[in-house]
Design an enzyme around this catalytic site. Structure first.
Site, PDB file in Angstrom:
ATOM      1  N   HIS A  53      73.074 102.314 -38.576  1.00  0.00           N
ATOM      2  CA  HIS A  53      74.530 102.260 -38.399  1.00  0.00           C
ATOM      3  C   HIS A  53      75.139 101.230 -39.336  1.00  0.00           C
ATOM      4  O   HIS A  53      74.733 100.074 -39.343  1.00  0.00           O
ATOM      5  CB  HIS A  53      74.886 101.907 -36.950  1.00  0.00           C
ATOM      6  CG  HIS A  53      74.766 103.060 -36.017  1.00  0.00           C
ATOM      7  ND1 HIS A  53      75.365 103.106 -34.793  1.00  0.00           N
ATOM      8  CD2 HIS A  53      74.118 104.245 -36.149  1.00  0.00           C
ATOM      9  CE1 HIS A  53      75.087 104.250 -34.200  1.00  0.00           C
ATOM     10  NE2 HIS A  53      74.317 104.954 -35.008  1.00  0.00           N
ATOM     11  N   TYR A 106      83.007 100.042 -28.864  1.00  0.00           N
ATOM     12  CA  TYR A 106      83.244  98.947 -27.915  1.00  0.00           C
ATOM     13  C   TYR A 106      84.711  99.048 -27.501  1.00  0.00           C
ATOM     14  O   TYR A 106      85.595  98.905 -28.353  1.00  0.00           O
ATOM     15  CB  TYR A 106      82.990  97.589 -28.568  1.00  0.00           C
ATOM     16  CG  TYR A 106      81.524  97.269 -28.800  1.00  0.00           C
ATOM     17  CD1 TYR A 106      80.790  96.582 -27.838  1.00  0.00           C
ATOM     18  CD2 TYR A 106      80.868  97.650 -29.968  1.00  0.00           C
ATOM     19  CE1 TYR A 106      79.445  96.275 -28.039  1.00  0.00           C
ATOM     20  CE2 TYR A 106      79.523  97.346 -30.179  1.00  0.00           C
ATOM     21  CZ  TYR A 106      78.826  96.660 -29.206  1.00  0.00           C
ATOM     22  OH  TYR A 106      77.501  96.360 -29.405  1.00  0.00           O
ATOM     23  N   PRO A 155      75.206  91.325 -22.707  1.00  0.00           N
ATOM     24  CA  PRO A 155      74.778  92.335 -23.698  1.00  0.00           C
ATOM     25  C   PRO A 155      75.829  92.710 -24.750  1.00  0.00           C
ATOM     26  O   PRO A 155      75.482  93.378 -25.732  1.00  0.00           O
ATOM     27  CB  PRO A 155      74.398  93.548 -22.839  1.00  0.00           C
ATOM     28  CG  PRO A 155      75.020  93.321 -21.514  1.00  0.00           C
ATOM     29  CD  PRO A 155      75.204  91.865 -21.330  1.00  0.00           C
ATOM     30  N   LYS A 213      72.501  91.155 -28.539  1.00  0.00           N
ATOM     31  CA  LYS A 213      71.741  90.054 -29.135  1.00  0.00           C
ATOM     32  C   LYS A 213      70.476  89.622 -28.393  1.00  0.00           C
ATOM     33  O   LYS A 213      69.683  88.841 -28.929  1.00  0.00           O
ATOM     34  CB  LYS A 213      72.663  88.824 -29.283  1.00  0.00           C
ATOM     35  CG  LYS A 213      73.724  88.992 -30.343  1.00  0.00           C
ATOM     36  CD  LYS A 213      73.101  89.061 -31.733  1.00  0.00           C
ATOM     37  CE  LYS A 213      74.027  89.592 -32.764  1.00  0.00           C
ATOM     38  NZ  LYS A 213      73.441  90.569 -33.663  1.00  0.00           N
ATOM     39  N   TYR A 233      77.036  90.377 -36.120  1.00  0.00           N
ATOM     40  CA  TYR A 233      76.523  91.586 -35.466  1.00  0.00           C
ATOM     41  C   TYR A 233      75.255  92.089 -36.134  1.00  0.00           C
ATOM     42  O   TYR A 233      74.286  92.449 -35.457  1.00  0.00           O
ATOM     43  CB  TYR A 233      77.600  92.686 -35.455  1.00  0.00           C
ATOM     44  CG  TYR A 233      77.295  93.809 -34.503  1.00  0.00           C
ATOM     45  CD1 TYR A 233      77.698  93.749 -33.171  1.00  0.00           C
ATOM     46  CD2 TYR A 233      76.584  94.937 -34.917  1.00  0.00           C
ATOM     47  CE1 TYR A 233      77.404  94.767 -32.277  1.00  0.00           C
ATOM     48  CE2 TYR A 233      76.289  95.962 -34.035  1.00  0.00           C
ATOM     49  CZ  TYR A 233      76.703  95.873 -32.715  1.00  0.00           C
ATOM     50  OH  TYR A 233      76.407  96.886 -31.834  1.00  0.00           O
TER      51      TYR A 233
HETATM   52  P1  RFL Z   1      61.473  90.544 -20.902  1.00  0.00           P
HETATM   53  O1  RFL Z   1      61.834  91.866 -21.509  1.00  0.00           O
HETATM   54  O2  RFL Z   1      62.150  90.183 -19.625  1.00  0.00           O
HETATM   55  O3  RFL Z   1      59.904  90.534 -20.705  1.00  0.00           O
HETATM   56  C1  RFL Z   1      59.268  89.531 -19.958  1.00  0.00           C
HETATM   57  C2  RFL Z   1      57.967  90.108 -19.423  1.00  0.00           C
HETATM   58  O4  RFL Z   1      57.273  89.077 -18.706  1.00  0.00           O
HETATM   59  C3  RFL Z   1      56.733  89.621 -17.508  1.00  0.00           C
HETATM   60  N1  RFL Z   1      56.564  88.532 -16.542  1.00  0.00           N
HETATM   61  C4  RFL Z   1      55.363  87.982 -16.259  1.00  0.00           C
HETATM   62  N2  RFL Z   1      54.134  88.253 -16.703  1.00  0.00           N
HETATM   63  C5  RFL Z   1      53.103  87.506 -16.219  1.00  0.00           C
HETATM   64  N3  RFL Z   1      53.278  86.528 -15.296  1.00  0.00           N
HETATM   65  C6  RFL Z   1      54.501  86.228 -14.816  1.00  0.00           C
HETATM   66  N4  RFL Z   1      54.668  85.243 -13.914  1.00  0.00           N
HETATM   67  C7  RFL Z   1      55.613  86.965 -15.305  1.00  0.00           C
HETATM   68  N5  RFL Z   1      56.948  86.934 -15.070  1.00  0.00           N
HETATM   69  C8  RFL Z   1      57.502  87.892 -15.816  1.00  0.00           C
HETATM   70  C9  RFL Z   1      57.762  90.666 -17.089  1.00  0.00           C
HETATM   71  O5  RFL Z   1      57.200  91.659 -16.236  1.00  0.00           O
HETATM   72  C10 RFL Z   1      58.187  91.236 -18.451  1.00  0.00           C
HETATM   73  O6  RFL Z   1      57.418  92.352 -18.827  1.00  0.00           O
HETATM   74  O7  RFL Z   1      61.727  89.337 -21.922  1.00  0.00           O
HETATM   75  P2  RFL Z   1      61.545  89.277 -23.521  1.00  0.00           P
HETATM   76  O8  RFL Z   1      60.219  89.845 -23.913  1.00  0.00           O
HETATM   77  O9  RFL Z   1      61.924  87.916 -23.915  1.00  0.00           O
HETATM   78  O10 RFL Z   1      62.621  90.343 -24.089  1.00  0.00           O
HETATM   79  C11 RFL Z   1      64.001  90.120 -23.934  1.00  0.00           C
HETATM   80  C12 RFL Z   1      64.747  91.455 -23.901  1.00  0.00           C
HETATM   81  O11 RFL Z   1      64.143  92.309 -22.959  1.00  0.00           O
HETATM   82  C13 RFL Z   1      66.233  91.257 -23.563  1.00  0.00           C
HETATM   83  O12 RFL Z   1      66.752  90.163 -24.255  1.00  0.00           O
HETATM   84  C14 RFL Z   1      67.094  92.501 -23.922  1.00  0.00           C
HETATM   85  O13 RFL Z   1      66.741  93.604 -23.141  1.00  0.00           O
HETATM   86  C15 RFL Z   1      68.586  92.209 -23.745  1.00  0.00           C
HETATM   87  N6  RFL Z   1      69.437  93.385 -24.015  1.00  0.00           N
HETATM   88  C16 RFL Z   1      69.750  93.739 -25.309  1.00  0.00           C
HETATM   89  N7  RFL Z   1      69.240  93.045 -26.352  1.00  0.00           N
HETATM   90  C17 RFL Z   1      69.510  93.434 -27.624  1.00  0.00           C
HETATM   91  O14 RFL Z   1      69.071  92.767 -28.583  1.00  0.00           O
HETATM   92  N8  RFL Z   1      70.253  94.540 -27.926  1.00  0.00           N
HETATM   93  C18 RFL Z   1      70.799  95.304 -26.942  1.00  0.00           C
HETATM   94  O15 RFL Z   1      71.421  96.328 -27.259  1.00  0.00           O
HETATM   95  C19 RFL Z   1      70.573  94.892 -25.575  1.00  0.00           C
HETATM   96  N9  RFL Z   1      71.083  95.607 -24.575  1.00  0.00           N
HETATM   97  C20 RFL Z   1      69.974  94.117 -22.975  1.00  0.00           C
HETATM   98  C21 RFL Z   1      70.807  95.245 -23.299  1.00  0.00           C
HETATM   99  C22 RFL Z   1      69.723  93.799 -21.654  1.00  0.00           C
HETATM  100  C23 RFL Z   1      70.309  94.553 -20.659  1.00  0.00           C
HETATM  101  N10 RFL Z   1      70.023  94.187 -19.332  1.00  0.00           N
HETATM  102  C24 RFL Z   1      69.467  95.063 -18.385  1.00  0.00           C
HETATM  103  C25 RFL Z   1      70.041  92.786 -18.974  1.00  0.00           C
HETATM  104  C26 RFL Z   1      71.392  96.012 -22.314  1.00  0.00           C
HETATM  105  C27 RFL Z   1      71.171  95.643 -20.991  1.00  0.00           C
HETATM  106  C28 RFL Z   1      71.877  96.472 -19.948  1.00  0.00           C
HETATM  107  C1  PHB Z   2      72.696  99.893 -25.764  1.00  0.00           C
HETATM  108  O1  PHB Z   2      72.629 100.890 -26.497  1.00  0.00           O
HETATM  109  O2  PHB Z   2      72.064  99.812 -24.703  1.00  0.00           O
HETATM  110  C2  PHB Z   2      73.552  98.752 -26.158  1.00  0.00           C
HETATM  111  C3  PHB Z   2      74.178  98.781 -27.395  1.00  0.00           C
HETATM  112  C4  PHB Z   2      75.011  97.727 -27.769  1.00  0.00           C
HETATM  113  C5  PHB Z   2      75.202  96.678 -26.903  1.00  0.00           C
HETATM  114  C6  PHB Z   2      74.549  96.637 -25.678  1.00  0.00           C
HETATM  115  C7  PHB Z   2      73.722  97.679 -25.297  1.00  0.00           C
HETATM  116  O3  PHB Z   2      76.039  95.676 -27.263  1.00  0.00           O
END
Ligand code: RFL
Ligand code: PHB
Length: 389
Positions: free
Chosen positions: A72, A200, A292, A296, A384
């Site tokens: 994109h 957005y 989100p 980031k 971004y």
């Molecule tokens: P995670 O993904 O939470 O993984 C941590 C892992 O550790 C395990 N764990 C343990 N394992 C052993 N012993 C323990 N005591 C433990 N406690 C926990 C867990 O089971 C898990 O598997 O952290 P990590 O790896 O740092 O990754 C971070 C990302 O997952 C997170 O920042 C993103 O998902 C955030 N996020 C987005 N980030 C982006 O860069 N671009 C996006 O478009 C974006 N969209 C989002 C998002 C997060 C969202 N939510 C649900 C908060 C959209 C949403 C809706």
């Molecule tokens: C997504 O596709 O899940 C998504 C994209 C952009 C954002 C957050 C989530 O800023």
């Protein structure tokens, strides 16, 4: 068991760090509390910065991403019925990549399996011992069997609810937090994305986001009450609300269909300082959370991995631990810039419950300025697509 680096958490940051270390010949084990299948049901991020893609390439886990992802070159911002596009390529020489976190995680698990790298699942009761000493270790259980792991270093990649951060004593640890008074209700549907770029949307009814995973898989979000429940949202209620928050041109052409996933995520900004204590190093959501808006979270987890991986390489390949010693300082400089950007995007695009008429006019002026000003658009684009490491 003895390894050089014990990694707690098999989400994106733990897997990526583990795979990079494995490829560099540094022995690491990843300890994950859940099953692989469970981790792969978490639908989260969708937008990757170039730096994140580069790291996946280095990890040898980017083949499918290159074959299946979208590039994109801009994004759409809408305000009620009006919208404008911010063309990234006009301001920065980098696009973003649209590829789901689930797929990225699957690719990392597959790469680890193929390369014979160790990942342990269903790991319970993780305790980190002696992080201030030269011989830290981990005690944990798998199916009630006790496991002891000696290591040189521990990487805490266990997300916001993990145990690693708690091993930094409370008189050393400083936590900064902002909880937003709303959440995001998100769905996935097997429908054609409404537009080729993300939208957005700031509307009088609240924020909305139109995103995607593939050309037949759409990801949509609407701002909802922080205490709302998905039981209050039938699919038709979701689509009705979404259509009212995006410009008519998109609302009239959007393909709707049954949701195949529906969940509500709270919005929070959070930073833990320092990100290291003795031989323990925090990475990703274990150390910081962003709302989100701006995509980031995963990307900042990846930038931490970049700093920590390179610091471990310096340590093991050149016997130089300077980069490890300054890891927290280096990582936090970028973390706070990303916090600022995510907070700004969130503040500019959402309806806040206590927003006065004055606040709403300021928000409108901010969006007007962004529409008219190339420097303002450049600032959004630079952040971004991803700040440099
Ligand atoms: P995670 O993904 O939470 O993984 C941590 C892992 O550790 C395990 N764990 C343990 N394992 C052993 N012993 C323990 N005591 C433990 N406690 C926990 C867990 O089971 C898990 O598997 O952290 P990590 O790896 O740092 O990754 C971070 C990302 O997952 C997170 O920042 C993103 O998902 C955030 N996020 C987005 N980030 C982006 O860069 N671009 C996006 O478009 C974006 N969209 C989002 C998002 C997060 C969202 N939510 C649900 C908060 C959209 C949403 C809706
Ligand atoms: C997504 O596709 O899940 C998504 C994209 C952009 C954002 C957050 C989530 O800023």
């Amino acid at each position: 068991m003895r390894v050089q680096v014990a990694i707690i958490g098999g989400g994106p940051s733990g897997l990526l760090l583990g795979q990079l270390l494995h490829n560099a010949g540094i022995e690491a084990v990843v300890l994950e509390r859940q099953t692989r299948e469970y981790v792969l049901t978490r639908i989260r991020a969708g937008v990757l910065e170039r730096g994140t893609v580069n790291l996946l390439e280095q990890a040898g886990a980017a083949d499918r991403l290159h074959a299946e992802s979208f590039t994109h070159d801009g994004t759409v911002i809408s305000v009620n019925n009006k919208h404008f596009n911010i063309p990234f390529h006009k301001y920065v020489n980098k696009p973003v990549t649209v590829y789901g976190q689930t797929e990225l995680t699957r690719d990392l698990y597959d790469a680890r399996e193929l390369g014979g790298a160790a990942t342990l699942f269903n790991v319970e009761d993780v305790i980190i011992n002696d992080v201030k000493s030269d011989s830290p270790s981990i005690d944990c259980k798998i199916a009630s069997e006790s496991i002891h792991i000696d290591c040189d270093y521990v990487a805490g990649c266990d997300g916001f609810h993990g145990v690693s951060r708690q091993h930094i004593p409370s008189d050393v640890r400083r936590e900064y937090e902002k909880v937003y008074p709303f959440g995001w209700l998100g769905i996935i549907s097997e429908t054609k994305p409404v537009h080729e770029e993300l939208i957005y949307a700031n509307s009088d009814r609240g924020f909305a986001l139109c995103s995607m995973r593939t050309d037949r898989l759409s990801r949509y979000y609407v701002q909802c009450d922080a205490n709302d429940s998905i039981d209050n949202w039938s699919d038709s209620a979701f689509w009705d609300e979404l259509k009212q928050r995006i410009p008519e041109q998109f609302a009239d052409t959007i393909e709707t269909g049954p949701s195949i996933e529906k969940s509500i995520a709270p919005l929070r900004s959070f930073v833990c300082e320092p990100m290291q204590y003795g031989k323990l190093f925090l990475c990703g959501d274990a150390a910081h959370i962003v709302p989100p808006t701006g995509a980031k979270g995963l990307n900042t987890a990846a930038s931490d991995v970049h700093y920590l991986y390179n610091a471990f390489k310096q340590r093991y390949q050149h016997n130089d631990d300077e980069a490890l010693t300054s890891y927290s300082q280096t990582a936090l400089k970028r973390v706070w810039k990303v916090q600022r950007f995510s907070w700004w995007m969130t503040s500019m695009l959402h309806r806040f419950p206590d927003q006065s008429e004055f606040d709403i006019n300021i928000q409108r002026a901010e969006l007007d300025f962004l529409r008219e000003s190339e420097p303002a658009q450049a600032s959004l684009a630079i952040n971004y697509v991803g700040l440099p490491y």
